[in-house]
Each structure stands twice: as C-alpha cells, then as structure tokens.
Design a protein around this motif. Structure first.
Motif, PDB file in Angstrom:
ATOM      1  N   ASN A  90      14.299 -27.481 -88.432  1.00  0.00           N
ATOM      2  CA  ASN A  90      15.728 -27.188 -88.340  1.00  0.00           C
ATOM      3  C   ASN A  90      16.160 -26.243 -89.459  1.00  0.00           C
ATOM      4  N   THR A  91      15.715 -26.573 -90.619  1.00  0.00           N
ATOM      5  CA  THR A  91      16.069 -25.756 -91.790  1.00  0.00           C
ATOM      6  C   THR A  91      15.607 -24.313 -91.597  1.00  0.00           C
ATOM      7  N   LEU A  92      14.404 -24.153 -91.074  1.00  0.00           N
ATOM      8  CA  LEU A  92      13.862 -22.813 -90.861  1.00  0.00           C
ATOM      9  C   LEU A  92      14.708 -22.049 -89.845  1.00  0.00           C
ATOM     10  N   GLN A  93      15.162 -22.755 -88.808  1.00  0.00           N
ATOM     11  CA  GLN A  93      15.977 -22.084 -87.794  1.00  0.00           C
ATOM     12  C   GLN A  93      17.287 -21.588 -88.402  1.00  0.00           C
ATOM     13  N   GLN A  94      17.854 -22.449 -89.244  1.00  0.00           N
ATOM     14  CA  GLN A  94      19.102 -22.042 -89.892  1.00  0.00           C
ATOM     15  C   GLN A  94      18.878 -20.792 -90.754  1.00  0.00           C
ATOM     16  N   LEU A  95      17.766 -20.800 -91.399  1.00  0.00           N
ATOM     17  CA  LEU A  95      17.426 -19.659 -92.254  1.00  0.00           C
ATOM     18  C   LEU A  95      17.306 -18.381 -91.431  1.00  0.00           C
ATOM     19  N   GLN A  96      16.681 -18.543 -90.255  1.00  0.00           N
ATOM     20  CA  GLN A  96      16.495 -17.394 -89.368  1.00  0.00           C
ATOM     21  C   GLN A  96      17.855 -16.851 -88.943  1.00  0.00           C
ATOM     22  N   GLY A 109      21.797 -12.082 -89.403  1.00  0.00           N
ATOM     23  CA  GLY A 109      23.029 -11.356 -89.754  1.00  0.00           C
ATOM     24  C   GLY A 109      22.740  -9.980 -90.321  1.00  0.00           C
ATOM     25  N   LEU A 110      21.521  -9.783 -90.739  1.00  0.00           N
ATOM     26  CA  LEU A 110      21.146  -8.481 -91.316  1.00  0.00           C
ATOM     27  C   LEU A 110      20.232  -7.687 -90.390  1.00  0.00           C
ATOM     28  N   SER A 111      20.087  -8.147 -89.118  1.00  0.00           N
ATOM     29  CA  SER A 111      19.191  -7.456 -88.181  1.00  0.00           C
ATOM     30  C   SER A 111      19.850  -6.170 -87.677  1.00  0.00           C
ATOM     31  N   PRO A 112      19.102  -5.267 -87.000  1.00  0.00           N
ATOM     32  CA  PRO A 112      19.642  -3.983 -86.561  1.00  0.00           C
ATOM     33  C   PRO A 112      20.862  -4.141 -85.655  1.00  0.00           C
ATOM     34  N   ASN A 113      21.009  -5.264 -84.957  1.00  0.00           N
ATOM     35  CA  ASN A 113      22.147  -5.408 -84.042  1.00  0.00           C
ATOM     36  C   ASN A 113      23.387  -5.928 -84.755  1.00  0.00           C
ATOM     37  N   ALA A 114      23.223  -6.419 -85.969  1.00  0.00           N
ATOM     38  CA  ALA A 114      24.355  -7.028 -86.649  1.00  0.00           C
ATOM     39  C   ALA A 114      25.362  -5.974 -87.096  1.00  0.00           C
ATOM     40  N   PRO A 115      26.648  -6.322 -87.149  1.00  0.00           N
ATOM     41  CA  PRO A 115      27.693  -5.356 -87.539  1.00  0.00           C
ATOM     42  C   PRO A 115      27.451  -4.778 -88.926  1.00  0.00           C
TER      43      PRO A 115
END
Lengths: 547, 173
Positions: free
Chosen positions: A478-484, A489-495
């Motif tokens: 779960n923790t890892l998913q939250q981290l992902q 938020g910083l991926s190429p699709n993020a604002p």
C-alpha cells in the motif's frame, strides 16, 4: 835740463783678474753643494739575486711614478745576497717609512694571471710599496715577488686550522661563492702538527666573514656516486688549478657577529662537511657496544630521536687502553661520537658544551640510551641513535679514562631476536595440557548453545506463521502505491510537467531571439544605435505565376 | 540665406526621424474544437524549424519572415493539431517534421517521417513475437489558392489533414 824721472807706482798685490776664478770656484762649490743637497738620500736594499737589475739604469717606481734609481749593485759579504744602493728623489723621502716594501717587478705567469708584461720592453724595475711607520729608514730587505698584502690594504686576518694542508699554498685565493675576496698569506705548521694558514680578507668583503662562517677547502673537485645520482662539486677554475679555500655560512644557520682580527677557524675538507658539522663546539662521548658494529662507518650520523645532531668520530679498539680491555670478559667495541652543542641546546659556545653535558646527565637518568640502528637494510649502513627507552632503569654518565661514556642499549634486530627468544620461552611455559581440557569443555558448551539456537529458530518460524506478521507485506505494498501516486504528479502528463515544458519552450525561443540579436550585432555592430526597419516580409504565393 | 539654412537644418533633423514600423502579426494553426487531446501522439521538428518566424524556402535558401510569426513554438502547435486530429489512435506514435516551408510561388511543403511500434515476428532467443519500431516517411505539398499569410495557414491545415488521414488509415484499419 830737465831730467825725466820715472814715476814709480806701487801695484796692488793681487790682480783683480783673480776675482774671476774665485767667483768660478764659489759658483762650483755652490753647485756641488746644491747637487749633494738635492740628490736625496741613498738607501740599501738587500735582495736574494740581482737578476734584471743594472746600476745606473734600473729605476725605482712607486705606483708607476719614478722615485729613484739604482746607483750601485754589489755582493753582500756573505755571498748569499746582493746589496743594491739606490738614490731616492728628495720629494719621495716621505715614502721611506718603516714598513715600506721593495720588490722586483718583472714578467710573471701565475694563478692570478700574467703580470708585468710592460717590463718585457722597458726592463725590470724595483717597485716601492708604500707602508706606514716613522720616516728615515735606509736599510731594507727586498722581496723576490710582489708581496701578497701590499702596504696599507685594509681587511681582516683570520687563521685557519686544519689537519692536512691538501693543496694550500701561499697566495691561494679565498673565495666567497666563487668570487675572490682574499688570499692565503702565510702557512705554518704548529707544534701540535696542525697546519695554520693565515687568510687575509680584503675590505669590504671582511664583513662577509662572521663568527658562524665555515671555511672549507675549495681546491680540486669532488666527484661522488651517491644513491641520488652523480654529484660533482668544484669551485672556480683558478682554485681548481692553484688550490684555495672558500667560506660560507652553513644551511639553516644565521650569520653571527663580525669577526675580530686573528680569529681562528677550522678548515673543513670539503663543502659537504660544513653542513655535516656546522658547529664549532662539539662534545665527545664514548659508546661501548656489546654487539657487532658492522656497517657503522666513521662519519655516520648520530641522530637524536631522528634529528641529526652529530657524527661518528672514530671506531677503534685503541680508544681504550689494554688494561681496561683486559678487565672486560667480552671486549666491547668503543665508538667515539661527536655531538654538536649548537644543534641540541642552540648555543655554539663553551657554555653550550656545559649545558649539553648537564642535559645529557638528566636525559640518561630518564632512560636515554645510545643504540645502533640500521639506516638502510639494502646497504647495511648503520647509524647511532639517541632515544628514550622507558622500560630501562635510570642510568648515569660515567667516565672512562679521558672519555665521557654514554650508556648503550642493544636495539634493532638484536633486540627483536632477543624478544623472540623470550616469547618462545614463555610459550614453553604455557600449561598446554590444561588448555586442551579447557578447550574440550568449551566445545561441549558450544554444542549446548547450538541446540538452544535451533530452538530459537523454531520459535522464530512460528512467529512468522502468525497472521499479523503476514499482513506486513500488504501494508508495505500500500505504501509503495501511495508513493507511486505521489511520483506520478511529476510524470509527463501531469500539469506541473506540462507547464515546465512550456516554460522551457519559451526560454528556447527567447534564447533564439537573443542569438539573432547577437548575430545582427556581429555583422553590424552599430545596428543597436543606427538600425533601419526591416524590409517587408516575402508574401507566400506572390509569384504564383511561376508554378 | 536664413531660409536656406533653416531648410538644411530641417532636412538633417528629418533624417533622424524614423519611419513607422509595421506591427508583428502572429498566427496559429486551426484546431478543431471539442476534440480529445491524444497523449499517444508525440511531435517533434528538426532544429531548422525551431523558429517562431514563418520560414520560406527558395531553392536552398531559408528566409525567415520578420513581421509574421507563429504565436506558439511550431512543434507545440503541430502537436496540438495532430493530437486533436488523431484522437482515435491508441498506439504510441511519433511524428517528426523535417520541412514545414512555404514559398513565394505559393507552394507549401511538409515532409518528415512518422514512427510507430508494430508487432513483427522476429526469431529471437525466446522465439516469440516482438514489438519493433518502424519508420514511415511522408511528403505533401500544395499550392495555396490566393496569396497572403492567412491562405498559407489554410493550406498548411489541409496538408496536415492529409497526413493525419494517412496515419489514421494505417493505424486504425
């Protein structure tokens, strides 16, 4: 009749004609007197030989000015020298003082070059070297050659003491860094067998000689093969030919006070020696070694805790007398060392010698010992070291005949070997049997411990089987998913990413326009002030008829 | 005499006066409204095209216009247009432009290549089908109907339509 009578006139007894010879006589007497009065004093100079001297011809000159002439040359009654009678001009009478010197100037070739060439044509003459003292001397002894110190030369005389003269000679140069500043004026052998050379240092170079200056033999050259390579040393060429001495202040020592007339200096054999023993005052100590001194050489350094403080002066059984040697069961090897007082107590004087002695007394009481150590395992060279050994008992400095004896200790390999021996002894004494029993017991308890460990592993296994323990990986997941999610938020699709890209694009465009500006400035530097509007742009499709 | 002198002064001063400079006009490629923006499409342009000015190509010479410019960087503009046109493409597609020039003759040229990943049968260690990138070159040109920059933008839009159609056909059979 008149008779004529003769008139008798009485004539004067002396005719006036005599006045003339009398006058002539008076004049000649006056001339002769004048001649004798004017001709100046006659002096007598004794020479070994009259080579090149002719009566009535040879002149006497002072500083190349004629001051007299040789009148007569005659043999001395002992038939071993000649006496020259010379007449000095009255106006040069002032030169005839007590210390005035005479010598014959003729062509000469020597270490100082060629001199007196002018006399080849004019013939030899006698040179008068002005000196000091009261006027009126008429008997002189002439020199065969030009004296080394003529007349009123200023400077300082120092004495150089050395064991061997090597190639010193009178007239040899005294050099300071290759520059001639004086000469050897006199050599004599003292009753102690030492050679004493008088060196005259001319003014103004006499100021270069200080109490810490060291004189060394500069004649010839030295050529050595050292571990660092070839070493070639030589002073000037002229000293190479004629010998000479040089002086300098050793490295790391400050120039001392100016020297006084007649100060004595030790003459070192070579330049390297002045750095080896730069101090005048040394204390001598005798060391008695039980072990072999193989590899130790005269001149080897003596180090105090790694700092060179002196050198080995002698290694010889003869240093101690037979009686003492016979008393010893195992003859010890005597080694004489010299320790520089200046290096250890910073005082190069007789007081310093006393201070060094006092200091050594307290050092030895605190455990200082002299030891033989290997300087190089390859060459086997050895040095003497003075160091503290806290484990030894307090010692003391003793006296043996004329020597002060420093206590020694066997160090280095000997010491290691003896320690290995002690270690082996101790090993022998170890209770090995008991140890084996102990070891057995230890192994038994170890076995017990392993069984306990087995038990522990088993209970750990049980713990892992429990539900709570197994839930841990899910939580981690779960923790890892939250981290992902956070990172996306910083991926190429993020604002955030998009706006970053836009900003970079704009920055790129801005940079391009800056580049254009710089291009424009480059091709026309004045365009920033005197620019003309751009031409109108091309129109797309304006030349449609060309298609 | 005085009149002549003042005339000369006037002439000299007027030389310093500047002419009126035309305004810079900006253009954008038309985007169809109400279209989804497809993230699978990625567009890039060659370094020669990385210029906000509209570029003419006359023979081998590239002449940038000064008073007529793209409002947004060209790559960005093309990305928006093509992503909108290719809304239904699901595979990752990469389109690169080498040329995007107009000319005084009125001929607009676009060229470059597009690349997509295609399933191909390649014999490899695992002996399984593999994905492989394949490049498809393209080149379109068209004469604009009338002169002027607005007509240029329209012509470019038509060419981009043609390109989009071609890619669409290839990827969405």
């Amino acid at each position: 009749m008149s008779s004529s009578q003769a008139i008798i006139k009485t004539r004067p007894k002396l005719s006036s004609i005599w006045l003339i010879p009398i006058l002539a006589l008076l004049v000649s007497v006056w001339i002769v007197t004048q001649h004798y009065l004017d001709r100046g004093p006659e002096i007598r100079i004794t020479f070994q030989t009259a080579e090149g001297i002719e009566a009535g011809k040879t002149k006497i000159k002072a500083l190349n000015v004629e001051v007299g002439i040789v009148e007569r040359v005659e043999l001395h009654r002992d038939l071993e020298s000649v006496i020259i009678h010379a007449r000095i001009k009255p106006d040069a009478v002032n030169l005839l003082r007590k210390e005035t010197q005479f010598w014959v100037e003729k062509p000469r070739i020597g270490s100082r070059g060629i001199s007196g060439l002018s006399t080849l044509l004019s013939g030899a003459y006698i040179e008068l070297g002005p000196g000091e003292g009261p006027i009126g001397k008429t008997e002189y002894t002439g020199y065969a050659n030009r004296p080394l110190t003529v007349g009123k030369q200023k400077g300082v005389n120092v004495f150089l003491l050395s064991a061997a003269s090597s190639s010193l000679s009178e007239g040899a140069p005294v050099l300071y860094r290759g520059f001639r500043v004086g000469q050897i004026t006199h050599l004599e052998v003292l009753s102690s067998g030492q050679l004493r050379a008088s060196a005259f240092i001319n003014e103004p170079y006499d100021r270069l000689v200080s109490s810490t200056s060291r004189f060394f033999n500069a004649s010839g050259f030295s050529f050595r093969l050292t571990p660092e390579g070839m070493d070639f040393e030589s002073e000037s060429i002229s000293s190479l030919m004629s010998g000479g001495v040089a002086f300098d202040v050793p490295n790391g020592i400050n120039p001392g006070a100016n020297v006084k007339e007649g100060q004595e200096f030790v003459l070192y054999d070579k330049l390297a020696d002045i750095d080896l023993h730069p101090y005048q005052f040394v204390n001598e100590y005798l060391l008695l070694f039980d072990a072999s001194t193989r590899g130790l050489q005269v001149g080897a350094p003596v180090e105090y805790r790694g700092i060179p403080v002196g050198s080995v002066a002698a290694i010889s059984m003869d240093l101690i007398s037979d009686d003492i040697r016979n008393e010893q069961d195992v003859p010890q090897v005597p080694v004489l060392i010299k320790v520089d007082t200046g290096r250890l107590v910073g005082d190069d004087s007789i007081k310093g010698q006393k201070r060094l002695q006092d200091r050594f007394v307290s050092y030895v009481a605190q455990g200082m010992r002299a030891a033989l150590k290997n300087a190089s395992l390859v060459t086997g060279q050895r040095v003497i070291t003075l160091d503290f050994y806290p484990e030894v008992k307090a010692g003391e400095i003793s006296q043996l005949e004329r020597f002060t004896v420093l206590p020694t200790i066997s160090d280095d390999v000997d010491r290691v070997i003896s320690r290995v021996g002690i270690f082996v002894d101790k090993l022998n004494k170890l209770p090995l049997n008991e140890t084996v029993v102990n070891a057995n017991q230890t192994i038994n308890s170890l076995q017990l411990m392993i069984e306990q460990a087995n038990h522990l592993v088993k209970s750990g296994h049980d713990l892992l089987a429990q539900d709570e323990t197994q839930a841990i990986p899910t939580e981690l997941n779960n923790t890892l998913q939250q981290l992902q999610a956070t990172l996306s938020g910083l991926s190429p699709n993020a604002p955030v990413y998009q706006s970053l890209i836009n900003t970079l694009d704009q920055a790129k465009v801005t940079l391009q326009s800056v580049e254009r500006v710089s291009n424009a400035l480059d091709s026309q530097p004045s365009s920033i002030l005197f620019s003309e509007p751009k031409d109108p742009d091309l129109t797309p499709g304006a030349h449609q008829d060309e298609k | 005499m005085r009149l002549l002198f003042s005339l000369i002064i006037m002439c000299l001063l007027s030389a310093c006066a500047s002419q009126k400079i035309p305004d810079i006009k900006y253009y954008v490629l038309p985007i169809e409204s109400n279209t989804l923006f497809n993230e699978n499409i990625e567009v890039s342009v060659s370094s020669a095209l990385q210029d906000n000015r509209i570029l003419f190509k006359e023979l081998h010479q590239v002449i940038p216009s000064h008073y007529h410019r793209w409002k947004a960087p060209l790559a960005h503009n093309l990305q928006r247009v093509l992503a909108a046109k290719l809304g239904s493409v699901t595979t990752k597609t990469y389109i690169h432009f080498d040329a995007f020039y107009t000319s005084q003759r009125g001929e607009m040229i676009i060229s470059g290549y597009w690349r997509t990943e295609k399933k191909v049968n390649v014999v490899n260690i695992n002996d399984t089908a593999n994905m492989m990138a394949v490049n498809y070159p393209f080149e379109y040109s068209l004469y604009q109907k009338e002169q002027g920059y607005n007509a240029l933008v329209d012509t470019a839009a038509i060419l981009l339509d043609q390109l989009a159609e071609k890619i669409q056909k290839h990827l969405v059979p």
